[in-house]
Design a protein around this motif. Structure first.
Motif, PDB file in Angstrom:
ATOM      1  N   LEU A 438       0.815  -1.217   0.000  1.00 56.98           N
ATOM      2  CA  LEU A 438       0.000   0.000   0.000  1.00 56.98           C
ATOM      3  C   LEU A 438       0.846   1.263   0.000  1.00 56.98           C
ATOM      4  O   LEU A 438       0.352   2.336  -0.371  1.00 56.98           O
ATOM      5  N   GLY A 439       2.110   1.171   0.403  1.00 57.23           N
ATOM      6  CA  GLY A 439       2.979   2.348   0.388  1.00 57.23           C
ATOM      7  C   GLY A 439       3.113   2.945  -0.994  1.00 57.23           C
ATOM      8  O   GLY A 439       2.735   4.093  -1.237  1.00 57.23           O
ATOM      9  N   PRO A 440       3.636   2.174  -1.984  1.00 57.09           N
ATOM     10  CA  PRO A 440       3.736   2.733  -3.336  1.00 57.09           C
ATOM     11  C   PRO A 440       2.399   2.844  -4.051  1.00 57.09           C
ATOM     12  O   PRO A 440       2.252   3.646  -4.974  1.00 57.09           O
ATOM     13  N   ALA A 441       1.408   2.023  -3.636  1.00 56.25           N
ATOM     14  CA  ALA A 441       0.125   2.012  -4.358  1.00 56.25           C
ATOM     15  C   ALA A 441      -0.726   3.240  -4.039  1.00 56.25           C
ATOM     16  O   ALA A 441      -1.215   3.919  -4.947  1.00 56.25           O
ATOM     17  N   ILE A 442      -0.920   3.544  -2.761  1.00 56.55           N
ATOM     18  CA  ILE A 442      -1.803   4.659  -2.382  1.00 56.55           C
ATOM     19  C   ILE A 442      -1.103   5.657  -1.470  1.00 56.55           C
ATOM     20  O   ILE A 442      -1.738   6.572  -0.953  1.00 56.55           O
ATOM     21  N   GLY A 443       0.211   5.482  -1.264  1.00 59.42           N
ATOM     22  CA  GLY A 443       0.934   6.413  -0.412  1.00 59.42           C
ATOM     23  C   GLY A 443       0.744   6.177   1.070  1.00 59.42           C
ATOM     24  O   GLY A 443       1.023   7.064   1.877  1.00 59.42           O
ATOM     25  N   PHE A 444       0.303   4.983   1.468  1.00 62.17           N
ATOM     26  CA  PHE A 444       0.106   4.689   2.891  1.00 62.17           C
ATOM     27  C   PHE A 444       1.443   4.673   3.610  1.00 62.17           C
ATOM     28  O   PHE A 444       2.421   4.074   3.149  1.00 62.17           O
ATOM     29  N   ALA A 445       1.510   5.365   4.730  1.00 60.82           N
ATOM     30  CA  ALA A 445       2.732   5.422   5.531  1.00 60.82           C
ATOM     31  C   ALA A 445       2.436   4.921   6.934  1.00 60.82           C
ATOM     32  O   ALA A 445       1.448   5.314   7.554  1.00 60.82           O
ATOM     33  N   LEU A 446       3.283   4.063   7.418  1.00 60.40           N
ATOM     34  CA  LEU A 446       3.105   3.476   8.749  1.00 60.40           C
ATOM     35  C   LEU A 446       3.643   4.440   9.789  1.00 60.40           C
ATOM     36  O   LEU A 446       4.852   4.578   9.959  1.00 60.40           O
ATOM     37  N   ASN A 447       2.737   5.121  10.487  1.00 59.96           N
ATOM     38  CA  ASN A 447       3.158   6.021  11.551  1.00 59.96           C
ATOM     39  C   ASN A 447       2.921   5.363  12.903  1.00 59.96           C
ATOM     40  O   ASN A 447       2.445   4.227  12.989  1.00 59.96           O
ATOM     41  N   LEU A 448       3.252   6.079  13.970  1.00 58.08           N
ATOM     42  CA  LEU A 448       3.146   5.491  15.307  1.00 58.08           C
ATOM     43  C   LEU A 448       1.711   5.122  15.676  1.00 58.08           C
ATOM     44  O   LEU A 448       1.478   4.037  16.216  1.00 58.08           O
TER      45      LEU A 448
END
Length: 589
Positions: A438-448
Motif C-alpha cells: 500500500l505504500g507505493p500504491a496509495i501512499g500509505f505510511a506506517l506512523n506510530l
C-alpha cells in the motif's frame, strides 16, 4: 417407501476445507511475490518514524466568498503544493487534504524546513508573461566577441527545428495554440527584456530570430545579469528549477523552466507579467464536440480582458518564439501557446490534450483566481533518532502484547493454541505484505498511531479464535464428539465473530472519516486488520480446525489437546432411544 437422503451435512458443515486453505495460500503467495517484484519489501514509514517535517495548513476564504473553500479547490491546492515540494528535490513527500479545510504536508528528513514552509505556506502566483527566448534545458555557454558568454544555439532553439522548442498543434505539452477571434484590432509593438510593453525594441534588447539572447556592450547591468542567468540555467536540476523566479517582481523580466513532455525540459526568457492569475475569472477543460478534441477555455474579468487584448495584439504580430504567451505558475511554465490573433474577454487553448491534462490545466488556471489563502497551523519536526526510538518502543510493546496473548492461549487452551498461533502468524504476514504494497500504491505510511492500531488488532484477532474455541467446548460439554462439535459450533461462532468485527470496523471507519492528522493511521490499520481477521478465521482457522478434528490427538480428546471431555465436565454421550411398540393383546385384537 421413500429412500433416505444421502450426503446430508451437519449444520454449518464444510465438506472440503482444503479448498479454503488452497485459496488463502494462493493469496499469500501472490501478495508476497508482488511485494518482492515491486521492490518495496518494507512498509513505508510515516514522518513520525522516519523523521522530517510535518506542516498543517488551514484554508481560509476572502470575506463574502466562503464557498471557495471546497473539495475541487482544495484538491487543486494539493496539486500545486506537491509541485512546489517536488521542486525542492524532495522524494516521497506526502501532501493530502484532511477534513474540509486542512492540508497536511509531510516532508521527509533532509529538507530545509524554512524553505519548505515558504514553499507550501504562500498563495500560488500565476502570471501570463510574453516569451522572449527559448533554449535547451541545459547550459551551453559559448564565448562571444565581447568576452561574455551566451547560450549556444541548439536544435531546440533554432528556428529551423521546432519540434522541441516551438509549439505546434498536437506536438507536446508546450505545443498548444491559443485561438478565438475577438473584436479588438491588432496592436503593434514588441515586449523587451527591460519590461516595455510597446514601442520598437533596441537591437541590444531584442532577441535574435533563433530565440537566443546576446549580450552587447550597450546592455545595462540588469539585462546582462539576466542574460547570464538564462545562459547558465540548467532546468534538469530540480534545485535550479525551484530557485528560478524567487523574489522576482511581476514587473520584472525573468527566466523559467517548462516541461515539454515527461522528463523533457526547456528554459525560457520571459518578459514582465502582462496578466495575473486574479484576472482569470474562470477556466476549465471541456470536450469540443465539433472538433472531437479536448480544449481549455478561459474567461477573464473586465480588467483582465483589457490587459489580455493589449498583449495578444502585440504578440500576434511577432515571429516565433516571441509570439508565445507563457502561463507561469510559481516560477514554472505550465504552458506556452502561440498567439495567432488578438484576444479579449475569452480564449481557448487547444492542442495535444486528453481529458486529464485539459482538466488539470483548467484547474491550474482557475486557481490563480481563487480567493484562497492558507494559514500555517502547526509545524512539527521529528528527528530521525526520535522516530527510531518511537518505532523501537512500538515494536517492543507489540512483542510484549503478542507474547502475553500466546502465553494465555497455551496455558488455557493447550493444543488448541497451536491453531491460534498459526492463525495469528497468517494474519501478521498478510498485514505486513499488504502494508508494504500500500505504500507505493496509495501512499500509505506506517506512523506510530498505525503501529498502535496493529497492536490493538492482536487482541481483536485472538478474540475471534476464543469465541470459536469456546463454542466447540460448549458442544463437547453437551456430550458430542469433536467432529460434529466443530461443525455445530461454527454457525453460532461465525455469527458472533461477524457482529464483533463489524462493530470494530464501523468504529474504525467513523474514526477515519471524522479525525484529522495522524489518528487516521490508527483507524486505517484497525479497519484493515479487522477485515483480515474475518478472512483468516473463515479461510484458515475453521478449515484447519476441521482437519485437525479428524486426528487422534484432537478427535479422541487428549488431555493436552484442550478438548478433553473429562476436564471440560462433559455429560455422557448423547444416545438415541429406540421407540418400542407395546404388545397387542390377542383378545383385544
Amino acid at each position: 417407501m421413500a429412500a433416505p437422503k444421502k450426503g446430508r451435512r451437519p449444520a454449518g458443515g464444510q465438506s472440503r476445507p482444503g479448498r479454503a486453505l488452497a485459496l488463502i495460500l494462493i493469496a499469500m503467495v501472490a501478495l508476497t511475490g508482488g511485494m518482492f517484484w515491486s521492490g518495496h519489501t518494507t512498509p513505508r514509514l510515516g514522518i513520525d518514524l522516519a523523521g522530517g517535517t510535518s506542516i498543517t495548513l488551514k484554508a481560509k476564504a476572502e470575506p463574502g466568498q466562503e464557498s471557495a473553500v471546497n473539495e475541487t479547490n482544495m484538491n487543486t491546492a494539493v496539486g500545486i503544493i506537491e509541485r512546489r515540494v517536488n521542486g525542492l528535490g524532495v522524494s516521497e513527500a506526502e501532501v493530502q487534504t484532511q477534513g474540509r479545510e486542512n492540508i497536511i504536508v509531510n516532508i521527509p528528513k533532509g529538507t530545509n524546513e524554512k524553505q519548505a514552509r515558504e514553499q507550501v505556506g504562500t498563495t500560488a502566483q500565476l502570471y501570463f508573461r510574453p516569451v522572449l527566448a527559448v533554449a535547451a534545458a541545459t547550459p551551453e555557454p559559448a564565448p562571444t566577441a565581447s568576452g561574455s558568454t551566451a547560450p549556444k544555439p541548439s536544435a531546440s532553439s533554432s528556428a529551423s527545428d521546432k519540434k522541441s522548442a516551438t509549439p505546434s498543434a498536437g506536438a507536446s505539452t508546450q505545443g498548444r495554440v491559443l485561438s478565438e477571434a475577438l473584436k479588438a484590432p491588432n496592436a503593434t509593438g514588441t515586449p523587451t527584456p527591460t519590461g516595455s510593453a510597446s514601442g520598437t525594441p533596441k537591437a541590444s534588447d531584442t532577441p535574435k530570430a533563433s530565440g537566443t539572447p546576446q549580450a552587447t556592450p550597450s546592455a545595462d547591468a540588469a539585462t546582462a545579469a539576466l542574460q547570464q542567468k538564462f545562459a547558465t540555467l540548467n532546468c534538469l536540476d530540480p534545485k535550479a528549477r525551484a530557485a528560478v523566479g524567487q523574489g522576482v517582481k511581476p514587473t520584472e523580466s525573468t527566466v523559467a523552466c517548462g516541461e515539454d513532455a515527461p522528463g523533457v525540459w526547456s528554459k525560457y526568457l520571459l518578459g514582465p507579467a502582462e496578466v495575473e492569475g486574479r484576472d482569470v475569472e474562470d477556466a476549465k477543460g471541456v470536450l469540443d464536440q465539433q472538433r472531437g478534441m479536448w480544449i481549455v477555455t478561459m474567461d477573464f474579468t473586465e480588467a483582465g480582458s483589457k490587459k489580455f487584448q493589449s498583449i495578444t495584439g502585440k504578440l500576434s504580430q511577432q515571429a516565433d518564439p516571441q509570439n508565445r504567451f507563457a502561463i507561469v505558475l510559481d516560477g514554472n511554465v505550465v504552458s506556452a501557446p502561440s498567439v495567432r490573433q488578438t484576444l479579449s474577454a475569452s480564449a481557448e487553448i487547444s492542442g495535444n490534450f486528453n481529458q486529464q491534462s485539459a482538466q488539470d490545466l483548467g484547474n491550474i488556471l482557475s486557481y490563480g483566481a481563487l480567493p484562497l489563502t492558507f494559514d500555517t497551523q502547526s509545524v512539527d519536526t521529528v528527528t530521525a533518532a526520535l522516530g527510531g526510538e518511537q518505532l523501537e518502543a512500538g515494536l517492543i510493546a507489540g512483542a510484549i502484547g503478542l507474547a502475553l496473548v500466546i502465553i494465555y492461549l497455551v496455558v488455557y487452551y493447550r493444543g488448541l493454541s497451536f491453531i491460534a498461533i498459526l492463525s495469528l502468524g497468517v494474519s501478521a504476514l498478510l498485514t505486513y505484505v499488504i502494508m508494504a504494497l500500500l505504500g507505493p500504491a496509495i501512499g500509505f505510511a506506517l506512523n506510530l498511531p498505525a503501529v498502535c492500531g496493529a497492536i490493538v488488532a492482536i487482541g481483536i484477532t485472538a478474540d475471534s479464535f476464543i469465541v470459536y474455541f469456546e463454542r466447540i467446548r460448549d458442544e463437547i460439554r453437551e456430550g458430542r464428539t469433536l467432529r460434529p462439535a466443530v461443525e455445530r459450533a461454527w454457525p453460532r461462532a461465525r455469527r458472533t465473530i461477524l457482529v464483533s468485527d463489524f462493530v470494530s470496523f464501523l468504529a474504525a471507519a467513523v474514526l477515519f472519516i471524522v479525525t484529522v492528522g495522524k489518528v487516521q493511521g490508527f483507524a486505517f490499520t484497525l479497519g484493515l486488520t479487522t477485515l483480515l481477521d474475518v478472512v483468516v478465521v473463515f479461510l484458515f482457522t475453521k478449515p484447519v480446525m476441521t482437519l485437525l478434528a479428524r486426528t487422534k490427538f484432537f478427535g479422541n480428546g487428549h488431555k493436552l489437546s484442550g478438548l478433553d471431555p473429562k476436564s471440560l465436565g462433559a455429560k455422557p454421550p448423547l444416545r438415541r432411544t429406540r421407540r418400542t411398540t407395546a404388545p397387542v393383546d390377542p383378545k383385544e385384537a
